[in-house]
Design an enzyme around this catalytic site. Structure first.
Site, PDB file in Angstrom:
ATOM      1  CG  ASP A  15     -15.806 -21.378   4.125  1.00  0.00           C
ATOM      2  OD1 ASP A  15     -16.721 -22.310   3.584  1.00  0.00           O
ATOM      3  OD2 ASP A  15     -16.200 -20.506   4.533  1.00  0.00           O
ATOM      4  CG  HIS A  16     -13.388 -23.979   7.192  1.00  0.00           C
ATOM      5  ND1 HIS A  16     -13.320 -22.770   6.859  1.00  0.00           N
ATOM      6  CD2 HIS A  16     -14.335 -23.979   8.520  1.00  0.00           C
ATOM      7  CE1 HIS A  16     -13.832 -21.729   7.742  1.00  0.00           C
ATOM      8  NE2 HIS A  16     -14.419 -22.749   8.503  1.00  0.00           N
ATOM      9  CB  CYS A  72     -19.161 -20.177   2.808  1.00  0.00           C
ATOM     10  SG  CYS A  72     -20.544 -18.945   2.623  1.00  0.00           S
ATOM     11  CB  ILE A  76     -24.650 -15.006   3.879  1.00  0.00           C
ATOM     12  CG1 ILE A  76     -26.027 -15.665   3.875  1.00  0.00           C
ATOM     13  CG2 ILE A  76     -24.434 -13.485   4.140  1.00  0.00           C
ATOM     14  CD1 ILE A  76     -26.912 -15.524   5.264  1.00  0.00           C
ATOM     15  N   GLY A  77     -21.633 -15.286   3.534  1.00  0.00           N
ATOM     16  CA  GLY A  77     -20.164 -14.690   3.270  1.00  0.00           C
ATOM     17  C   GLY A  77     -19.762 -14.502   2.005  1.00  0.00           C
ATOM     18  CG  MET A  78     -18.572 -18.270   0.009  1.00  0.00           C
ATOM     19  SD  MET A  78     -17.009 -17.855  -0.720  1.00  0.00           S
ATOM     20  CE  MET A  78     -16.209 -19.415  -0.530  1.00  0.00           C
TER      21      MET A  78
HETATM   22  C1  RB5 Z   1     -17.322 -20.583   8.599  1.00  0.00           C
HETATM   23  O1  RB5 Z   1     -17.492 -21.129   9.846  1.00  0.00           O
HETATM   24  C2  RB5 Z   1     -18.556 -19.722   8.188  1.00  0.00           C
HETATM   25  O2  RB5 Z   1     -18.404 -18.589   8.972  1.00  0.00           O
HETATM   26  C3  RB5 Z   1     -18.547 -19.465   6.605  1.00  0.00           C
HETATM   27  O3  RB5 Z   1     -18.663 -20.650   6.168  1.00  0.00           O
HETATM   28  C4  RB5 Z   1     -19.688 -18.742   5.863  1.00  0.00           C
HETATM   29  O4  RB5 Z   1     -20.870 -19.356   6.443  1.00  0.00           O
HETATM   30  C5  RB5 Z   1     -19.437 -17.370   6.175  1.00  0.00           C
HETATM   31  O5  RB5 Z   1     -20.488 -16.720   5.641  1.00  0.00           O
END
Ligand code: RB5
Length: 149
Positions: A15-16, A72, A76-78
């Site tokens: 992601d960004h 990311c 964690i989110g990924m």
């Molecule tokens: C993006 O700001 C951030 O939340 C994302 O990259 C990631 O860290 C999520 O787990």
């Protein structure tokens, strides 16, 4: 030079929050002549990590890829997104020992990295180890089978 355990292209997305590390990772794969498919994101615009995790997990579940790397901010989110998918075993790694063990013992098929947590040099080393370490099988195989059941 590293020898990846897969002949198929490594599926990579970010992601960004993971874009600059992902770019460095793609350069590393090129340097090591490891084929890859990059699924974006292609701009610095804010985007949603589950959308990009899904592109990599689709590549794996469809058989286009055997291993994937997701980047990311934290990894964690990924990893949460990727682990929702049956057949995906995603591990966030911030050290080389964990990267080795998650391949040897968990047969992890997706590595998740956090650009805001892990320095680039270490993150690239973690990716090298992840890509070249085989699954040990043996007693670990039945545990992985239980994960899949
Ligand atoms: C993006 O700001 C951030 O939340 C994302 O990259 C990631 O860290 C999520 O787990």
């Amino acid at each position: 030079m590293i020898n990846a355990i897969t002949q198929k292209p490594v599926a990579v997305a970010c992601d960004h929050g993971g874009r600059s590390l992902a770019k460095a990772l793609l350069a590393r794969l090129e340097e090591n002549k490891i084929p890859f498919e990059f699924y974006g994101t292609h701009t610095d615009d804010s985007c949603d990590y589950p959308d990009f995790a899904a592109l990599v997990t689709d590549a794996i579940t469809s058989g286009k890829a055997e291993l994937g790397i997701l980047v990311c901010g934290t990894g964690i989110g990924m990893s949460i997104a990727a682990n929702k998918v049956h057949g995906i075993r995603a591990a966030v790694c911030g050290d080389t020992f964990s990267a080795e063990m998650t391949r040897r013992h968990n047969n992890a098929n997706v590595l998740c990295l956090g650009q805001r947590v892990t320095g680039e040099g270490l993150a690239l080393k973690i990716a090298d180890i992840f890509l070249e370490t085989p699954f040990e099988g043996g007693r670990h195989a039945k545990r992985v089978e239980k994960l899949e059941a």
